[in-house]
Design an enzyme around this catalytic site. Structure first.
Site, mmCIF file in Angstrom:
data_model
loop_
_atom_site.group_PDB
_atom_site.id
_atom_site.type_symbol
_atom_site.label_atom_id
_atom_site.label_comp_id
_atom_site.label_asym_id
_atom_site.label_seq_id
_atom_site.Cartn_x
_atom_site.Cartn_y
_atom_site.Cartn_z
ATOM 1 N N GLU A 93 0.850 -1.209 0.000
ATOM 2 C CA GLU A 93 0.000 0.000 0.000
ATOM 3 C C GLU A 93 0.877 1.247 0.000
ATOM 4 O OE1 GLU A 93 -2.521 1.832 -0.049
ATOM 5 O OE2 GLU A 93 -4.325 0.681 0.325
ATOM 6 N N ASN A 96 -5.713 5.071 7.591
ATOM 7 C CA ASN A 96 -5.735 4.220 6.408
ATOM 8 C C ASN A 96 -4.968 4.811 5.238
ATOM 9 O OD1 ASN A 96 -6.804 1.790 5.158
ATOM 10 N ND2 ASN A 96 -7.938 3.213 3.832
ATOM 11 N N ASN A 153 -9.836 7.059 2.198
ATOM 12 C CA ASN A 153 -8.889 6.421 1.292
ATOM 13 C C ASN A 153 -8.250 7.423 0.337
ATOM 14 O OD1 ASN A 153 -7.481 4.158 0.412
ATOM 15 N ND2 ASN A 153 -9.268 2.871 0.799
ATOM 16 N N ASP A 167 -9.876 2.662 -4.106
ATOM 17 C CA ASP A 167 -8.890 2.640 -3.014
ATOM 18 C C ASP A 167 -7.924 3.810 -3.208
ATOM 19 O OD1 ASP A 167 -6.983 1.831 -1.070
ATOM 20 O OD2 ASP A 167 -7.485 -0.262 -1.332
#
Ligand SMILES: *[C@@H]1O[C@H](CO)[C@@H](O)[C@H](O)[C@H]1NC(C)=O
Length: 344
Positions: A51, A141, A193, A246
């Site tokens: 990520e 996140n 996100n 995302d």
């Protein structure tokens, strides 16, 4: 030498000319490859949940995290070596560049730290601040600095498997004015996100994943304020009912590139005309984020996940893909402003 050029499969040749439903362009000349394993260059490097990719122009490196393994990685573009820093204090969802230092900004659980890759042990990370206090199962996140070095970061609520409790999280901005205080910008959100800014910094693009929407706000860069929320694109209208948007980045024409978790694709969107221009298919379902990198900023790095996936069904889950020859290129990433970071 450059990284990620080694492995190639028929799969990509077979999928690369596919057109996403309702997309505006046909695209056939791009190439998809994977970052290769430094130990065994004929195999891809596989992570559990890669990520937060960010290109470091000074070090010609790709920074990213493995959320589940609690690692921060640096892929040296020239040598193909991958350096790993294990944090071990909980999920690590975000890494970002900091102005004027090699120290990095990282999110560990619901806190922001400066990370020094050269320092061993506990003093490698130095606490800046925490958010979502009193909500111990929330985690940061995703986050990114804006053009004047403020960091914008959002959380997600408690998670079990793929399910996240909705409406438990928030989106913050933080800037250094003496001590850093988180300022609530949006609340509630569910899974804060992808975010990025228009090239002229008057618009912030934002994703709260379960909405399935890419949204926009008017953005006041000097004041750090959002207003006039609206929808740019709802992915469920384009054949991606089961996916969620995302990570997101912008290119040098002001177009958006959005990773589709559970959707196995990266979308190229013109936010001004609100059109899906093209959907790039990948041979994995869990596509987590995107950033432009490489010496000319014309390679799109795409992180993916193998969390909660049967590795037999998706052997390439967790690989890092690069998409080249898209005809687009990126812009250099913003950096977080934190004075005297080296002495903090
Ligand atoms: C700034 O960029 C946005 C997004 O591309 C665009 O809609 C807007 O018209 C631009 N503003 C100016 C003043 O050029």
């Amino acid at each position: 030498m450059r990284v990620g050029f080694v492995v190639s499969l028929c799969l990509w040749v077979c999928t690369r000319s596919a057109r996403a439903a309702n997309s505006q362009e046909s695209q056939t000349n791009y190439r998809i490859s994977m970052v290769s394993s430094p130990e065994n260059p004929t195999n891809p490097a596989i992570f559990v949940h890669a990520e937060s990719p960010v290109w470091d122009p000074e070090q010609q490196s790709l920074l990213f995290v493995d959320v589940s393994k609690q690692n921060v990685h640096r892929l040296d573009y020239t040598t193909g070596k991958i350096y790993t820093k294990h944090i071990g204090y909980g999920k690590v969802n975000m890494v970002s560049l900091v102005s004027g230092t090699r120290r990095l900004l990282v999110a560990v659980r619901s806190a922001l730290y400066l990370l020094d890759l050269e320092v061993a042990g506990d003093s490698a990370i130095r606490l800046i601040t925490t958010v979502d206090r009193g909500l111990p199962d929330n985690v940061i996140n995703e986050g990114k600095p804006d053009a004047i070095g403020r960091i914008w970061a959002g959380t997600k609520g408690p998670q079990t498997g793929d399910d996240v409790v909705p409406d438990k999280a928030a989106f913050y901005s933080l800037e250094q004015e003496g001590i850093i205080y988180p300022r609530v910008q949006l609340k509630p959100v569910s899974i804060s996100n992808g975010l990025t800014w228009s090239l002229n910094n008057t618009v912030m693009y934002y994703i709260d994943s379960p909405t399935q929407k890419i949204e926009a706000f008017d953005f006041d860069l000097q004041k750090g304020e959002l207003s006039a929320r609206r929808t740019i694109l709802d992915i469920s209208n384009y054949g991606y009912e089961d996916a969620i948007p995302d990570g997101m980045t912008i290119d040098s024409r002001g177009h958006l590139w959005v990773a589709l978790m559970f959707g196995g694709a990266v979308l190229h969107i013109n936010p001004d005309s609100r059109q899906l221009l093209y959907g790039y298919k990948l041979p994995v379902s869990r596509v987590t984020s995107v950033c432009w990198g490489g010496p000319n900023l014309d390679e799109l790095f795409v992180t993916t996940s193998r969390d909660n996936v049967d590795a037999k069904l998706e052997p390439l889950g967790g690989a890092i893909f690069t998409i080249r020859d898209t005809g687009s290129r990126g812009v250099a990433p913003n950096t977080f402003r934190f004075d005297n970071a080296d002495y903090y």
